[in-house]
Write a protein that holds these residues in place. Structure first.
Motif, PDB file in Angstrom:
ATOM      1  N   UNK A   1     -23.499 -12.063 -52.696  1.00 25.67           N
ATOM      2  CA  UNK A   1     -22.495 -11.644 -51.937  1.00 25.67           C
ATOM      3  C   UNK A   1     -22.382 -11.662 -50.511  1.00 25.67           C
ATOM      4  N   UNK A   2     -21.085 -12.177 -49.701  1.00 24.76           N
ATOM      5  CA  UNK A   2     -21.503 -12.043 -48.497  1.00 24.76           C
ATOM      6  C   UNK A   2     -20.283 -11.669 -47.775  1.00 24.76           C
ATOM      7  N   UNK A   3     -20.350 -10.633 -46.890  1.00 29.15           N
ATOM      8  CA  UNK A   3     -19.052 -10.174 -46.215  1.00 29.15           C
ATOM      9  C   UNK A   3     -19.086 -11.295 -44.898  1.00 29.15           C
ATOM     10  N   UNK A   4     -17.892 -11.969 -45.194  1.00 31.70           N
ATOM     11  CA  UNK A   4     -17.476 -13.284 -44.253  1.00 31.70           C
ATOM     12  C   UNK A   4     -16.460 -13.046 -43.351  1.00 31.70           C
TER      13      UNK A   4
ATOM     14  N   UNK B   1     -22.872 -19.323 -52.569  1.00 36.83           N
ATOM     15  CA  UNK B   1     -22.296 -18.065 -52.500  1.00 36.83           C
ATOM     16  C   UNK B   1     -21.635 -17.834 -53.773  1.00 36.83           C
ATOM     17  N   UNK B   2     -21.544 -16.546 -54.403  1.00 37.08           N
ATOM     18  CA  UNK B   2     -21.075 -16.026 -55.642  1.00 37.08           C
ATOM     19  C   UNK B   2     -19.882 -15.273 -55.368  1.00 37.08           C
ATOM     20  N   UNK B   3     -19.982 -14.456 -54.438  1.00 38.18           N
ATOM     21  CA  UNK B   3     -18.975 -13.692 -53.984  1.00 38.18           C
ATOM     22  C   UNK B   3     -18.581 -13.839 -52.515  1.00 38.18           C
ATOM     23  N   UNK B   4     -17.556 -13.637 -51.891  1.00 38.59           N
ATOM     24  CA  UNK B   4     -16.946 -13.633 -50.631  1.00 38.59           C
ATOM     25  C   UNK B   4     -16.165 -12.845 -50.151  1.00 38.59           C
ATOM     26  N   UNK B   5     -15.818 -12.115 -49.302  1.00 47.15           N
ATOM     27  CA  UNK B   5     -15.171 -10.926 -48.668  1.00 47.15           C
ATOM     28  C   UNK B   5     -14.298 -11.743 -47.338  1.00 47.15           C
TER      29      UNK B   5
ATOM     30  N   UNK C   1      -4.128  -7.450 -45.493  1.00 47.00           N
ATOM     31  CA  UNK C   1      -4.164  -8.342 -46.403  1.00 47.00           C
ATOM     32  C   UNK C   1      -5.686  -9.087 -46.481  1.00 47.00           C
ATOM     33  N   UNK C   2      -6.178  -9.288 -47.633  1.00 42.58           N
ATOM     34  CA  UNK C   2      -7.786  -9.847 -47.894  1.00 42.58           C
ATOM     35  C   UNK C   2      -7.795 -10.489 -48.950  1.00 42.58           C
ATOM     36  N   UNK C   3      -8.909 -11.147 -49.194  1.00 43.13           N
ATOM     37  CA  UNK C   3      -9.321 -11.792 -50.512  1.00 43.13           C
ATOM     38  C   UNK C   3     -10.907 -11.683 -50.723  1.00 43.13           C
ATOM     39  N   UNK C   4     -11.087 -11.643 -52.146  1.00 41.00           N
ATOM     40  CA  UNK C   4     -12.329 -11.820 -52.680  1.00 41.00           C
ATOM     41  C   UNK C   4     -12.444 -13.063 -53.264  1.00 41.00           C
ATOM     42  N   UNK C   5     -13.437 -13.944 -52.994  1.00 45.71           N
ATOM     43  CA  UNK C   5     -13.690 -14.940 -53.765  1.00 45.71           C
ATOM     44  C   UNK C   5     -14.713 -14.342 -54.847  1.00 45.71           C
ATOM     45  N   UNK C   6     -14.540 -14.759 -56.234  1.00 42.83           N
ATOM     46  CA  UNK C   6     -15.397 -14.655 -57.296  1.00 42.83           C
ATOM     47  C   UNK C   6     -15.719 -15.828 -58.008  1.00 42.83           C
ATOM     48  N   UNK C   7     -16.916 -16.283 -58.043  1.00 42.96           N
ATOM     49  CA  UNK C   7     -17.169 -17.674 -58.573  1.00 42.96           C
ATOM     50  C   UNK C   7     -17.181 -17.592 -60.190  1.00 42.96           C
ATOM     51  N   UNK C   8     -16.353 -18.561 -60.528  1.00 46.31           N
ATOM     52  CA  UNK C   8     -16.027 -18.564 -62.047  1.00 46.31           C
ATOM     53  C   UNK C   8     -17.244 -18.240 -62.840  1.00 46.31           C
ATOM     54  N   UNK C   9     -16.989 -17.390 -63.746  1.00 47.32           N
ATOM     55  CA  UNK C   9     -17.751 -16.985 -64.743  1.00 47.32           C
ATOM     56  C   UNK C   9     -18.712 -15.549 -64.500  1.00 47.32           C
TER      57      UNK C   9
END
Length: 394
Positions: A179-182, A198-202, A214-222
Protein backbone atom coordinates in the motif's frame (compact mmCIF):
# COMPACT_ATOMS: atom_id res chain seq x y z
CA UNK A 1 -3.43 44.74 2.04
CA UNK A 2 -0.41 43.42 4.00
CA UNK A 3 2.96 45.21 4.01
CA UNK A 4 2.00 47.14 0.88
CA UNK A 5 0.92 44.02 -1.03
CA UNK A 6 -2.52 43.65 -2.58
CA UNK A 7 -2.74 39.91 -1.84
CA UNK A 8 -1.25 37.42 0.61
CA UNK A 9 1.31 34.89 -0.59
CA UNK A 10 0.05 31.36 -0.10
CA UNK A 11 2.86 28.81 0.11
CA UNK A 12 1.16 25.96 1.95
CA UNK A 13 -0.16 23.88 -0.95
CA UNK A 14 0.89 20.65 0.78
CA UNK A 15 -1.78 21.42 3.38
CA UNK A 16 -4.50 22.19 0.86
CA UNK A 17 -4.99 23.78 -2.53
CA UNK A 18 -7.61 26.22 -3.80
CA UNK A 19 -10.42 24.55 -5.70
CA UNK A 20 -10.00 25.31 -9.38
CA UNK A 21 -12.78 27.33 -11.09
CA UNK A 22 -13.22 24.61 -13.72
CA UNK A 23 -13.80 22.12 -10.90
CA UNK A 24 -16.42 24.31 -9.21
CA UNK A 25 -18.18 24.77 -12.55
CA UNK A 26 -18.44 21.02 -13.08
CA UNK A 27 -19.63 20.43 -9.51
CA UNK A 28 -22.47 22.97 -9.50
CA UNK A 29 -25.04 20.93 -11.49
CA UNK A 30 -24.64 18.12 -8.96
CA UNK A 31 -26.00 20.44 -6.27
CA UNK A 32 -28.81 21.99 -8.31
CA UNK A 33 -29.84 19.59 -11.09
CA UNK A 34 -28.27 16.10 -10.85
CA UNK A 35 -28.73 15.94 -7.09
CA UNK A 36 -30.31 12.48 -6.89
CA UNK A 37 -29.06 9.69 -4.64
CA UNK A 38 -27.07 7.42 -6.97
CA UNK A 39 -28.33 4.33 -5.12
CA UNK A 40 -31.96 4.99 -6.14
CA UNK A 41 -33.47 3.72 -9.42
CA UNK A 42 -35.45 6.63 -10.91
CA UNK A 43 -34.17 8.90 -13.70
CA UNK A 44 -32.80 11.68 -11.48
CA UNK A 45 -30.78 9.14 -9.49
CA UNK A 46 -29.52 7.48 -12.66
CA UNK A 47 -28.20 10.84 -13.87
CA UNK A 48 -26.22 11.19 -10.65
CA UNK A 49 -24.97 7.62 -11.01
CA UNK A 50 -23.78 8.19 -14.58
CA UNK A 51 -22.02 11.41 -13.55
CA UNK A 52 -20.32 9.68 -10.65
CA UNK A 53 -19.16 6.75 -12.77
CA UNK A 54 -17.67 9.13 -15.31
CA UNK A 55 -15.60 10.62 -12.48
CA UNK A 56 -14.60 7.13 -11.33
CA UNK A 57 -13.25 6.48 -14.80
CA UNK A 58 -11.21 9.70 -14.68
CA UNK A 59 -9.63 8.76 -11.37
CA UNK A 60 -8.87 5.26 -12.62
CA UNK A 61 -7.30 6.54 -15.84
CA UNK A 62 -5.08 8.95 -13.92
CA UNK A 63 -3.34 6.11 -12.07
CA UNK A 64 -3.56 3.35 -14.68
CA UNK A 65 -6.30 1.42 -12.89
CA UNK A 66 -9.63 -0.10 -13.89
CA UNK A 67 -12.83 1.65 -12.87
CA UNK A 68 -13.94 -1.28 -10.72
CA UNK A 69 -10.77 -0.86 -8.62
CA UNK A 70 -11.64 2.69 -7.45
CA UNK A 71 -13.65 3.17 -4.25
CA UNK A 72 -14.65 6.63 -3.09
CA UNK A 73 -13.99 7.78 0.49
CA UNK A 74 -14.23 10.96 2.55
CA UNK A 75 -10.54 11.68 1.99
CA UNK A 76 -7.00 10.40 2.37
CA UNK A 77 -7.31 9.65 6.07
CA UNK A 78 -10.24 7.30 5.57
CA UNK A 79 -8.50 5.67 2.62
CA UNK A 80 -5.33 5.05 4.65
CA UNK A 81 -7.32 3.68 7.59
CA UNK A 82 -9.33 1.41 5.33
CA UNK A 83 -6.26 0.05 3.56
CA UNK A 84 -4.37 -0.75 6.75
CA UNK A 85 -7.16 -1.94 9.00
CA UNK A 86 -9.04 -3.63 6.17
CA UNK A 87 -6.07 -5.68 5.00
CA UNK A 88 -5.11 -6.55 8.57
CA UNK A 89 -8.61 -7.80 9.38
CA UNK A 90 -9.00 -9.74 6.13
CA UNK A 91 -5.66 -11.50 6.56
CA UNK A 92 -5.59 -12.12 10.32
CA UNK A 93 -5.41 -15.90 9.85
CA UNK A 94 -2.40 -15.51 7.60
CA UNK A 95 -0.44 -13.16 9.85
CA UNK A 96 -0.41 -10.22 12.22
CA UNK A 97 2.61 -8.20 11.12
CA UNK A 98 2.68 -4.87 9.24
CA UNK A 99 5.71 -2.98 7.94
CA UNK A 100 5.67 0.79 7.48
CA UNK A 101 8.10 3.69 7.77
CA UNK A 102 8.85 6.03 10.65
CA UNK A 103 7.97 9.11 8.55
CA UNK A 104 4.47 8.21 7.41
CA UNK A 105 1.58 10.62 7.79
CA UNK A 106 -0.34 10.14 11.02
CA UNK A 107 -3.22 8.78 8.93
CA UNK A 108 -1.00 5.71 8.54
CA UNK A 109 0.91 5.74 11.82
CA UNK A 110 -2.12 6.06 14.07
CA UNK A 111 -4.05 3.15 12.50
CA UNK A 112 -0.91 1.04 12.88
CA UNK A 113 -0.66 2.04 16.54
CA UNK A 114 -4.34 1.21 17.02
CA UNK A 115 -3.72 -2.25 15.57
CA UNK A 116 -0.81 -2.75 17.95
CA UNK A 117 -3.27 -2.34 20.83
CA UNK A 118 -5.26 -5.20 19.31
CA UNK A 119 -2.27 -7.53 19.28
CA UNK A 120 -0.80 -6.84 15.86
CA UNK A 121 2.92 -6.25 15.45
CA UNK A 122 4.23 -3.28 13.48
CA UNK A 123 7.77 -2.57 12.27
CA UNK A 124 8.54 1.13 11.74
CA UNK A 125 11.39 1.29 9.26
CA UNK A 126 14.16 3.86 9.73
CA UNK A 127 15.05 6.33 6.99
CA UNK A 128 18.33 7.89 5.92
CA UNK A 129 19.21 11.55 6.50
CA UNK A 130 17.16 12.52 3.45
CA UNK A 131 14.06 10.62 4.54
CA UNK A 132 14.41 7.71 2.09
CA UNK A 133 13.46 4.12 2.90
CA UNK A 134 15.99 1.56 1.72
CA UNK A 135 14.34 -1.40 -0.04
CA UNK A 136 16.88 -3.64 1.72
CA UNK A 137 15.43 -2.59 5.09
CA UNK A 138 11.99 -3.69 3.90
CA UNK A 139 13.45 -7.07 2.98
CA UNK A 140 15.00 -7.42 6.43
CA UNK A 141 11.77 -6.50 8.22
CA UNK A 142 9.51 -9.00 6.44
CA UNK A 143 8.59 -12.16 8.32
CA UNK A 144 6.37 -15.13 7.54
CA UNK A 145 3.59 -13.30 9.43
CA UNK A 146 3.79 -10.04 7.40
CA UNK A 147 0.53 -9.21 5.61
CA UNK A 148 1.10 -5.63 4.46
CA UNK A 149 3.87 -3.14 3.68
CA UNK A 150 2.80 0.52 3.60
CA UNK A 151 5.27 3.20 2.47
CA UNK A 152 4.18 6.61 1.21
CA UNK A 153 4.97 7.68 -2.34
CA UNK A 154 6.21 11.14 -1.32
CA UNK A 155 6.53 12.71 2.11
CA UNK A 156 4.14 15.51 2.98
CA UNK A 157 6.65 17.44 5.11
CA UNK A 158 10.03 17.19 3.40
CA UNK A 159 8.91 16.22 -0.10
CA UNK A 160 11.21 13.20 -0.42
CA UNK A 161 10.08 10.75 -3.10
CA UNK A 162 10.36 7.09 -2.13
CA UNK A 163 11.64 4.25 -4.37
CA UNK A 164 8.14 2.80 -4.60
CA UNK A 165 8.81 0.43 -7.49
CA UNK A 166 11.78 -1.19 -5.72
CA UNK A 167 9.93 -1.49 -2.40
CA UNK A 168 6.87 -3.00 -4.08
CA UNK A 169 9.16 -5.47 -5.85
CA UNK A 170 10.53 -6.66 -2.53
CA UNK A 171 7.07 -7.10 -1.02
CA UNK A 172 5.77 -9.01 -4.04
CA UNK A 173 8.79 -11.33 -4.01
CA UNK A 174 7.44 -12.45 -0.64
CA UNK A 175 3.79 -12.55 -1.73
CA UNK A 176 2.86 -9.57 0.45
CA UNK A 177 0.50 -6.70 -0.37
CA UNK A 178 1.89 -3.20 -0.87
CA UNK A 179 0.00 0.00 0.00
CA UNK A 180 1.16 3.54 -0.69
CA UNK A 181 -0.20 6.81 0.65
CA UNK A 182 -0.05 8.87 -2.56
CA UNK A 183 -1.92 11.88 -1.19
CA UNK A 184 1.01 14.23 -1.91
CA UNK A 185 2.11 12.44 -5.07
CA UNK A 186 -1.01 12.49 -7.24
CA UNK A 187 -0.70 15.28 -9.79
CA UNK A 188 2.91 15.88 -8.76
CA UNK A 189 4.72 12.78 -10.06
CA UNK A 190 3.62 10.09 -12.54
CA UNK A 191 1.76 7.23 -10.85
CA UNK A 192 0.89 3.98 -12.64
CA UNK A 193 -0.26 1.30 -10.23
CA UNK A 194 0.63 -1.59 -12.53
CA UNK A 195 4.06 -0.28 -13.52
CA UNK A 196 4.92 0.47 -9.89
CA UNK A 197 3.44 -2.72 -8.43
CA UNK A 198 0.96 -0.99 -6.12
CA UNK A 199 -1.86 -3.08 -4.62
CA UNK A 200 -3.61 -0.31 -2.67
CA UNK A 201 -3.28 3.46 -3.07
CA UNK A 202 -4.80 6.38 -1.16
CA UNK A 203 -5.53 9.81 -2.61
CA UNK A 204 -7.31 13.01 -1.59
CA UNK A 205 -8.93 15.55 -3.91
CA UNK A 206 -8.06 18.74 -2.06
CA UNK A 207 -4.34 18.22 -2.60
CA UNK A 208 -4.63 18.73 -6.38
CA UNK A 209 -7.26 21.43 -6.87
CA UNK A 210 -10.34 19.44 -5.90
CA UNK A 211 -12.78 19.83 -3.00
CA UNK A 212 -12.12 18.83 0.60
CA UNK A 213 -13.92 15.82 2.03
CA UNK A 214 -13.44 13.60 -1.02
CA UNK A 215 -10.86 10.89 -1.65
CA UNK A 216 -10.45 7.40 -3.01
CA UNK A 217 -8.81 4.08 -2.31
CA UNK A 218 -7.51 2.02 -5.20
CA UNK A 219 -7.80 -1.71 -4.43
CA UNK A 220 -6.24 -4.05 -6.97
CA UNK A 221 -8.79 -6.55 -8.24
CA UNK A 222 -8.77 -9.70 -6.11
CA UNK A 223 -7.24 -8.04 -3.04
CA UNK A 224 -8.87 -9.09 0.23
CA UNK A 225 -9.86 -6.00 2.25
CA UNK A 226 -12.62 -5.88 4.84
CA UNK A 227 -14.95 -2.83 4.85
CA UNK A 228 -14.09 -0.15 7.36
CA UNK A 229 -17.71 0.87 7.99
CA UNK A 230 -20.96 -1.06 8.27
CA UNK A 231 -24.14 0.21 6.64
CA UNK A 232 -25.51 0.25 3.14
CA UNK A 233 -24.28 -1.51 0.02
CA UNK A 234 -22.73 1.51 -1.69
CA UNK A 235 -19.45 1.19 -3.59
CA UNK A 236 -20.27 -2.39 -4.56
CA UNK A 237 -20.80 -3.34 -0.93
CA UNK A 238 -17.33 -2.28 0.22
CA UNK A 239 -17.81 1.28 1.51
CA UNK A 240 -21.11 2.11 3.20
CA UNK A 241 -22.61 5.59 3.01
CA UNK A 242 -24.23 7.74 0.36
CA UNK A 243 -21.57 8.89 -2.08
CA UNK A 244 -20.59 12.58 -2.15
CA UNK A 245 -21.48 13.04 -5.82
CA UNK A 246 -20.50 16.73 -6.15
CA UNK A 247 -17.15 16.09 -4.45
CA UNK A 248 -16.51 12.98 -6.55
CA UNK A 249 -17.29 14.84 -9.77
CA UNK A 250 -14.98 17.65 -8.66
CA UNK A 251 -12.22 15.18 -7.90
CA UNK A 252 -12.59 13.61 -11.34
CA UNK A 253 -12.22 16.98 -13.07
CA UNK A 254 -9.36 18.05 -10.82
CA UNK A 255 -7.32 14.89 -11.35
CA UNK A 256 -7.84 15.18 -15.12
CA UNK A 257 -6.43 18.71 -15.09
CA UNK A 258 -3.61 17.89 -12.67
CA UNK A 259 -2.31 14.93 -14.67
CA UNK A 260 -2.58 16.75 -18.01
CA UNK A 261 -0.66 19.77 -16.73
CA UNK A 262 1.88 17.85 -14.63
CA UNK A 263 4.94 17.85 -16.94
CA UNK A 264 4.89 21.58 -17.66
CA UNK A 265 3.79 22.58 -14.16
CA UNK A 266 6.41 20.42 -12.42
CA UNK A 267 9.25 22.00 -14.42
CA UNK A 268 8.02 25.50 -13.66
CA UNK A 269 7.51 24.79 -9.94
CA UNK A 270 10.91 23.10 -9.63
CA UNK A 271 12.59 26.20 -11.06
CA UNK A 272 10.90 28.40 -8.44
CA UNK A 273 11.62 25.84 -5.72
CA UNK A 274 15.33 25.69 -6.54
CA UNK A 275 15.63 29.48 -6.63
CA UNK A 276 13.92 29.69 -3.25
CA UNK A 277 16.21 27.02 -1.75
CA UNK A 278 19.39 28.64 -3.10
CA UNK A 279 18.30 32.08 -1.96
CA UNK A 280 17.57 30.93 1.59
CA UNK A 281 20.80 28.96 1.95
CA UNK A 282 22.86 31.84 0.52
CA UNK A 283 21.32 34.54 2.69
CA UNK A 284 20.69 32.84 6.06
CA UNK A 285 23.54 31.11 7.95
CA UNK A 286 23.04 28.04 10.16
CA UNK A 287 20.34 26.75 7.84
CA UNK A 288 19.89 23.36 6.21
CA UNK A 289 17.63 21.86 3.58
CA UNK A 290 15.50 18.99 4.86
CA UNK A 291 14.70 16.11 2.53
CA UNK A 292 16.41 14.74 -0.53
CA UNK A 293 18.25 17.38 -2.59
CA UNK A 294 16.98 16.04 -5.93
CA UNK A 295 14.46 13.21 -5.36
CA UNK A 296 11.85 15.58 -3.95
CA UNK A 297 8.52 17.01 -4.99
CA UNK A 298 8.82 19.92 -7.41
CA UNK A 299 7.01 22.35 -5.10
CA UNK A 300 8.52 21.47 -1.71
CA UNK A 301 10.97 23.59 0.28
CA UNK A 302 11.63 22.51 3.88
CA UNK A 303 14.34 24.32 5.83
CA UNK A 304 15.63 24.07 9.40
CA UNK A 305 16.88 27.27 11.04
CA UNK A 306 18.98 26.94 14.15
CA UNK A 307 18.25 29.01 17.28
CA UNK A 308 14.62 29.85 16.40
CA UNK A 309 11.17 28.30 16.81
CA UNK A 310 9.11 27.39 13.78
CA UNK A 311 5.92 28.83 15.29
CA UNK A 312 7.59 32.22 15.70
CA UNK A 313 8.72 32.11 12.07
CA UNK A 314 5.18 31.37 10.91
CA UNK A 315 3.62 34.16 12.96
CA UNK A 316 6.20 36.64 11.72
CA UNK A 317 5.69 35.62 8.10
CA UNK A 318 1.92 35.73 8.51
CA UNK A 319 2.18 39.34 9.66
CA UNK A 320 3.97 40.01 6.37
CA UNK A 321 1.29 38.27 4.32
CA UNK A 322 3.10 34.95 3.78
CA UNK A 323 1.37 31.66 4.63
CA UNK A 324 3.61 28.64 5.27
CA UNK A 325 3.81 25.73 7.67
CA UNK A 326 6.14 23.97 10.07
CA UNK A 327 5.10 20.59 8.67
CA UNK A 328 1.88 18.62 8.40
CA UNK A 329 -1.29 20.66 8.85
CA UNK A 330 -2.68 17.74 10.87
CA UNK A 331 -0.05 18.28 13.59
CA UNK A 332 0.43 22.05 13.39
CA UNK A 333 -0.99 22.55 16.89
CA UNK A 334 1.44 20.06 18.44
CA UNK A 335 4.36 21.24 20.55
CA UNK A 336 6.34 18.11 19.71
CA UNK A 337 9.09 18.32 17.09
CA UNK A 338 8.30 16.81 13.71
CA UNK A 339 8.52 13.01 13.82
CA UNK A 340 9.69 13.17 10.22
CA UNK A 341 12.64 15.46 10.93
CA UNK A 342 13.72 13.60 14.06
CA UNK A 343 13.57 10.31 12.12
CA UNK A 344 15.94 11.92 9.60
CA UNK A 345 18.40 12.55 12.43
CA UNK A 346 17.74 16.19 13.30
CA UNK A 347 18.09 16.96 17.01
CA UNK A 348 14.77 18.16 18.49
CA UNK A 349 16.10 21.69 19.00
CA UNK A 350 16.88 21.93 15.27
CA UNK A 351 13.64 20.25 14.20
CA UNK A 352 11.68 22.86 16.16
CA UNK A 353 13.03 25.55 13.83
CA UNK A 354 11.62 24.12 10.62
CA UNK A 355 9.69 25.91 7.91
CA UNK A 356 7.84 24.27 5.02
CA UNK A 357 6.98 26.36 1.97
CA UNK A 358 5.05 24.52 -0.75
CA UNK A 359 4.40 26.26 -4.03
CA UNK A 360 1.38 26.14 -6.31
CA UNK A 361 -0.07 27.43 -9.54
CA UNK A 362 -0.86 30.89 -8.13
CA UNK A 363 2.70 31.58 -7.03
CA UNK A 364 4.97 33.79 -9.10
CA UNK A 365 8.64 34.73 -9.32
CA UNK A 366 7.68 37.97 -7.57
CA UNK A 367 6.36 35.91 -4.65
CA UNK A 368 9.73 34.16 -4.39
CA UNK A 369 11.51 37.53 -4.47
CA UNK A 370 9.31 38.82 -1.66
CA UNK A 371 9.91 35.75 0.53
CA UNK A 372 13.66 35.95 -0.07
CA UNK A 373 13.55 39.58 0.99
CA UNK A 374 11.38 39.04 4.07
CA UNK A 375 12.61 35.73 5.50
CA UNK A 376 16.25 36.71 6.27
CA UNK A 377 15.01 39.73 8.22
CA UNK A 378 12.55 37.57 10.15
CA UNK A 379 15.19 34.98 11.08
CA UNK A 380 17.71 37.66 12.06
CA UNK A 381 15.22 39.40 14.33
CA UNK A 382 14.11 36.15 15.98
CA UNK A 383 17.71 35.06 16.56
CA UNK A 384 18.49 38.38 18.20
CA UNK A 385 15.73 37.65 20.70
CA UNK A 386 16.54 33.96 21.16
CA UNK A 387 18.33 32.80 24.32
CA UNK A 388 19.65 29.88 22.26
CA UNK A 389 21.50 32.04 19.78
CA UNK A 390 25.32 32.23 20.13
CA UNK A 391 24.99 35.95 19.39
CA UNK A 392 22.93 36.51 22.53
CA UNK A 393 24.74 38.98 24.78
CA UNK A 394 22.50 38.62 27.81
Amino acid sequence: MVDGRSRPIYMDHAATTPVRPEVVEEMLPCFLERFGNPSSIYALAREAQVTMERARGRVAAAIGASTDEIFFTSGGTEADNWAIKGVAAANRKKGDHIVTSAIEHHAVLHPCQALEKQGYRVTYLPVDEFGRVEPASVEEAITEKTVLVSVMAANNEIGTIQPVRAIAGVTHDHGILFHTDAVQAIGAIPIDVDALGIDLLSLSAHKFGGPKGTGALYIRRGTRVKPLMDGGAQERGRRAGTENVPGIVGMGKAIDLAVAEMPQKSAWLAAMRDRLIRGILDSIPDTRLNGHPTERLANNVNMAFRYVEGESILLSLDALGIAGSTGSACTSASLEPSHVLTACGLPPEHAHGSLRLTLGSRNTDEDVDYVLSALPRVIERLREMSPLSPNDNA
